[in-house]
Scaffold this active site. Structure first.
Site, PDB file in Angstrom:
ATOM      1  N   ARG A  47      21.339  57.555  13.855  1.00  0.00           N
ATOM      2  CA  ARG A  47      20.241  58.130  13.254  1.00  0.00           C
ATOM      3  C   ARG A  47      19.942  59.701  14.399  1.00  0.00           C
ATOM      4  NH1 ARG A  47      16.261  53.405  15.300  1.00  0.00           N
ATOM      5  NH2 ARG A  47      17.842  53.418  16.704  1.00  0.00           N
ATOM      6  N   LYS A 145      28.330  38.988  11.200  1.00  0.00           N
ATOM      7  CA  LYS A 145      27.268  37.832  11.450  1.00  0.00           C
ATOM      8  C   LYS A 145      26.180  38.366  12.340  1.00  0.00           C
ATOM      9  CE  LYS A 145      29.292  35.981  15.688  1.00  0.00           C
ATOM     10  NZ  LYS A 145      28.190  35.627  16.433  1.00  0.00           N
ATOM     11  N   HIS A 175      35.853  37.362  12.976  1.00  0.00           N
ATOM     12  CA  HIS A 175      36.999  37.830  13.496  1.00  0.00           C
ATOM     13  C   HIS A 175      37.828  36.794  13.995  1.00  0.00           C
ATOM     14  CE1 HIS A 175      34.658  37.344  17.153  1.00  0.00           C
ATOM     15  NE2 HIS A 175      35.613  37.303  17.836  1.00  0.00           N
ATOM     16  N   LYS A 179      42.800  36.097  13.905  1.00  0.00           N
ATOM     17  CA  LYS A 179      43.647  35.615  15.189  1.00  0.00           C
ATOM     18  C   LYS A 179      44.910  35.247  14.704  1.00  0.00           C
ATOM     19  CE  LYS A 179      39.934  35.142  18.470  1.00  0.00           C
ATOM     20  NZ  LYS A 179      40.278  36.326  19.583  1.00  0.00           N
ATOM     21  N   ASP A 232      24.526  31.302  16.515  1.00  0.00           N
ATOM     22  CA  ASP A 232      25.517  32.305  16.893  1.00  0.00           C
ATOM     23  C   ASP A 232      27.037  32.035  16.820  1.00  0.00           C
ATOM     24  OD1 ASP A 232      25.959  34.916  17.816  1.00  0.00           O
ATOM     25  OD2 ASP A 232      26.237  34.216  20.033  1.00  0.00           O
ATOM     26  N   HIS A 237      31.938  30.617  13.463  1.00  0.00           N
ATOM     27  CA  HIS A 237      33.310  30.714  13.952  1.00  0.00           C
ATOM     28  C   HIS A 237      33.800  29.137  14.332  1.00  0.00           C
ATOM     29  CE1 HIS A 237      32.511  34.733  15.310  1.00  0.00           C
ATOM     30  NE2 HIS A 237      32.093  34.501  16.197  1.00  0.00           N
ATOM     31  N   LYS A 337      27.822  29.529  26.932  1.00  0.00           N
ATOM     32  CA  LYS A 337      27.956  30.840  27.737  1.00  0.00           C
ATOM     33  C   LYS A 337      27.959  30.413  29.146  1.00  0.00           C
ATOM     34  CE  LYS A 337      26.218  34.303  24.693  1.00  0.00           C
ATOM     35  NZ  LYS A 337      27.320  35.182  24.728  1.00  0.00           N
TER      36      LYS A 337
END
Length: 486
Positions: A47, A145, A175, A179, A232, A237, A337
């Site tokens: 931007r 995503k 992703h 792998k 998430d 995944h 996490k």
């Protein structure tokens, strides 16, 4: 490997974290390896009116530190020559004419538009690209995503994008599918007679898929509080990895043949009822603790996290696949996490022998297991029992190790590099098809709904551990244990 065709890589959100940490380093590695066509341009969009010099200064500051491994100053200098910057406001339709003019009208040239933006901009960007002719057959659009917040919003986004691009022009990226070890899982399954007879309910006791992170929300508190670990990580995944493990052999390696089988696996997943959520799903939330010996704050102490937030930072699920191959075999999915370490792996635990002649090694739940490690390093290990040296007939666990670093002395592309090259070359096999995404959302939505209407808060776990104790209980009820506890 041959170089790509001539291309333009257009990076929406060109000043963002994903571009700087992942996409530019991946493209640099491909350039250094000689895999990019000499007439391949990278056009970053943003931007602010940075100009090329201002943008390259940001690249030097933010992207260059992620390229230290095997860094080649000469290759870097040549790579930077590919990069240009173009000022564009994603929601401003008038800005797209200038982009189209800069890219040119060569109908044979591959143009990749990578939408490293928030999903709410996907429809607007695609509409404006189409308005200036940047949806011709050689234009490909990459969608990051999360694709939506639930089934309805995901379907809305996909339907909107499909108004302007054909399905074979749309690359929904995950992703983890890029792998090396995931690709090797397919090779092990479908290239060896050794495993196929064992890859079924008669010989597999349980399957575990773990993606653990030692980091917290990393300054993305507002985004993460609206998203949570289920949206998430699980919806994309973990379910994609489950599909690779569980799918039937495809008729060929053609993209739709592979994706047809993945879709069948998703459709065979048993749906969760409200009662199932109570006993087969664990949601957790980290509190203050220590990771790698350093104190870290709890989730509620992170910036932009409400004190009463029930957003999950940890999920463990017991999934089941209702088909002849997998009936009765539990698939345990886990992500979180602020866990003990950064780890991503798939574990296939095989059943024990019908009658053991030997004393089972202490704490050994299963003698034979296949461990496919995705990160931090990539490897595949097959565990089995062997006799200890000495007079006594005592067994101990040992393994055969396929260590990619030591076995293959060739350069290995990371996941983003492989997937970016596949987009440029027009290969769709490692990307999600629209109907796959719909089925994945359909399966997780009852869990989302149950948790959103529940007054019971997530179970607390200390940062730097493997999650709530209830996660261990989820497996112990099936006579199993998570791999790090085995």
């Amino acid at each position: 490997m041959a170089t790509t065709p001539a291309f333009d890589m257009v990076l929406f959100g060109g000043t963002g974290d994903l571009v700087m940490r992942k996409l530019l380093p991946a493209l640099y590695q491909a350039h250094k390896a000689g895999l990019l066509h000499q007439d391949g341009r990278i056009v970053a969009l943003g931007r602010k009116n940075l100009g090329r010099a201002g943008y390259l200064a940001q690249v030097e500051e933010k992207a260059r530190p992620h390229m230290e491994q095997g860094f080649d100053p000469a290759a870097w200098t040549a790579f930077v020559e590919r990069i240009d910057f173009h000022k564009l406001e994603a929601s401003a339709s008038d800005d797209y004419a200038g982009l189209a003019q800069r890219l040119g009208s060569d109908a044979q040239r591959v143009t990749v538009c990578y939408l490293a933006t928030t999903p709410d901009l996907f429809t607007t960007i695609c509409e404006h690209l189409a308005a200036v002719g940047l949806n011709r057959p050689t234009v490909r659009v990459v969608l990051e995503k999360p694709l939506g917040h639930d089934l309805e919003s995901s379907c809305d986004i996909n339907a909107a994008v499909a108004r302007f691009f054909q399905e074979d022009q749309i690359y929904r990226i995950d992703h983890y599918l890029g792998k090396e070890s995931v690709q090797n899982l397919m090779a092990i399954r479908f290239g060896n007679a050794l495993f196929e007879p064992l890859w079924r309910r008669e010989w597999v006791d349980n399957v575990q898929i773990t993606i653990a992170e030692d980091i917290g929300v990393e300054g993305r508190g507002e985004f993460y509080d609206k998203t949570g670990a289920l949206r998430d990580m699980v919806q994309n995944h973990l379910l994609q990895l489950l599909c690779i493990v569980a799918m039937e052999p495809p008729a060929s390696l053609e993209a739709n043949a592979i994706r047809d089988e993945k879709l069948k696996a998703l459709k065979a997943l048993k749906p969760f009822s409200a009662e199932d959520v109570a006993v087969k799903a664990v949601r957790g939330q980290y509190k203050a603790g220590a990771v790698s010996g350093k104190p870290v704050a709890g989730f509620h102490d992170e910036a932009n996290i409400p004190a009463d937030s029930h957003t999950e930072t940890f999920v463990a699920l017991r999934a089941e696949i209702a088909n002849w191959r997998w009936a009765g075999v539990p698939f345990f999915l886990r992500t979180g996490k602020r866990m003990q370490e950064r780890l991503a792996e798939i574990v296939i635990n095989f059943r024990g022998v019908p009658h053991s002649l030997f004393e089972n090694p202490a704490g050994q739940h299963t003698a034979n297991r296949l461990v496919i490690r995705l990160q931090p390093e990539e490897s595949i290990r097959l565990y089995f029992l062997a006799k200890e040296p000495g007079d006594a007939m005592r067994l101990q666990s040992t393994h055969l190790d396929l260590d990619f670093q030591s076995m293959y002395k060739v350069r290995r592309a990371d996941a983003y590099e492989r997937l970016l090259l596949d987009v440029i070359r027009g290969r769709l096999a490692l990307f999600m098809r629209r109907d796959e995404l719909v089925e994945a959302w359909r399966w997780v939505e009852p869990i989302i709904d149950s948790w959103e209407h529940s007054t019971v808060p997530p179970k607390s776990y200390t940062a730097g551990t493997w999650g709530p104790a209830a996660s261990t209980g989820l497996l112990s009820r099936a006579g199993a244990a998570w791999n790090e506890e085995a």
